[in-house]
Design a protein around this motif. Structure first.
Motif, PDB file in Angstrom:
ATOM      1  N   ALA A 142       0.843  -1.211   0.000  1.00 18.56           N
ATOM      2  CA  ALA A 142       0.000   0.000   0.000  1.00 18.56           C
ATOM      3  C   ALA A 142       0.873   1.254   0.000  1.00 18.56           C
ATOM      4  O   ALA A 142       0.577   2.226  -0.702  1.00 18.56           O
ATOM      5  N   ALA A 143       1.954   1.244   0.772  1.00 15.72           N
ATOM      6  CA  ALA A 143       2.864   2.392   0.813  1.00 15.72           C
ATOM      7  C   ALA A 143       3.529   2.608  -0.547  1.00 15.72           C
ATOM      8  O   ALA A 143       3.666   3.745  -1.014  1.00 15.72           O
ATOM      9  N   GLU A 144       3.923   1.526  -1.200  1.00 19.49           N
ATOM     10  CA  GLU A 144       4.513   1.627  -2.540  1.00 19.49           C
ATOM     11  C   GLU A 144       3.514   2.220  -3.518  1.00 19.49           C
ATOM     12  O   GLU A 144       3.849   3.106  -4.311  1.00 19.49           O
ATOM     13  N   SER A 145       2.285   1.727  -3.474  1.00 14.51           N
ATOM     14  CA  SER A 145       1.247   2.218  -4.382  1.00 14.51           C
ATOM     15  C   SER A 145       0.920   3.683  -4.108  1.00 14.51           C
ATOM     16  O   SER A 145       0.705   4.458  -5.042  1.00 14.51           O
ATOM     17  N   LEU A 146       0.874   4.053  -2.847  1.00 16.55           N
ATOM     18  CA  LEU A 146       0.613   5.451  -2.507  1.00 16.55           C
ATOM     19  C   LEU A 146       1.715   6.343  -3.059  1.00 16.55           C
ATOM     20  O   LEU A 146       1.443   7.421  -3.598  1.00 16.55           O
ATOM     21  N   GLY A 147       2.948   5.910  -2.969  1.00 22.31           N
ATOM     22  CA  GLY A 147       4.061   6.667  -3.552  1.00 22.31           C
ATOM     23  C   GLY A 147       3.888   6.853  -5.050  1.00 22.31           C
ATOM     24  O   GLY A 147       4.105   7.951  -5.580  1.00 22.31           O
ATOM     25  N   ASP A 148       3.483   5.792  -5.743  1.00 21.21           N
ATOM     26  CA  ASP A 148       3.235   5.881  -7.190  1.00 21.21           C
ATOM     27  C   ASP A 148       2.123   6.880  -7.496  1.00 21.21           C
ATOM     28  O   ASP A 148       2.248   7.721  -8.387  1.00 21.21           O
TER      29      ASP A 148
END
Length: 103
Positions: free
Chosen positions: A71-77
Motif C-alpha cells: 500500500a505504501a509503494e502504491s501510494l508513492g506511485d
C-alpha cells in the motif's frame, strides 16, 4: 518554454526522472502514460487486497506488514502521478491565461 514532466519511475538510485518534450504523443510520453495507467490499476488491486487483509481478524503480522508495504509503494506511485499531472495542468492553465501577441 516546455515544462519538465515528472516520469512515473525513478533512477536506480531512487532519484526522479523528467522528460522535456512539447509532444504529448511522443514515444516516451505515451510510455509514461501507459506506466501511470498500470500503476493506478495496480494501486486499485493493492487497495482491495489491503482492505481484505485488514478485514480478516485472523490475518497475521506478516500479512498485515506485506499489505502495508504494498500500500505504501502504491501510494508513492499515486502521489508521483498526481504531482506530475498537477504540474502539467497548472502549465496548461497558465498557457491558456497568457495573452497571445499577434501582429
Amino acid at each position: 518554454m516546455t515544462p519538465l514532466r515528472l516520469l512515473p519511475w525513478t533512477t536506480p538510485e531512487g532519484k526522479p526522472c523528467y522528460l522535456s518534450t512539447d509532444n504529448d504523443e511522443s514515444m516516451l510520453s505515451l510510455l509514461a502514460d501507459d506506466v501511470e495507467e498500470a500503476q493506478l490499476h495496480s494501486g486499485e488491486q493493492v487497495l482491495a487486497g489491503a482492505r481484505a487483509v485488514l478485514a480478516d481478524t485472523k490475518a497475521g503480522e506478516r500479512a498485515v506488514r506485506f499489505a502495508l508495504t504494498r500500500a505504501a509503494e502504491s501510494l508513492g506511485d499515486v502521489l508521483r502521478i498526481a504531482t506530475s499531472r498537477g504540474a502539467r495542468i497548472q502549465m496548461t492553465d497558465a498557457e491558456a491565461s497568457t495573452p497571445s501577441h499577434t501582429p
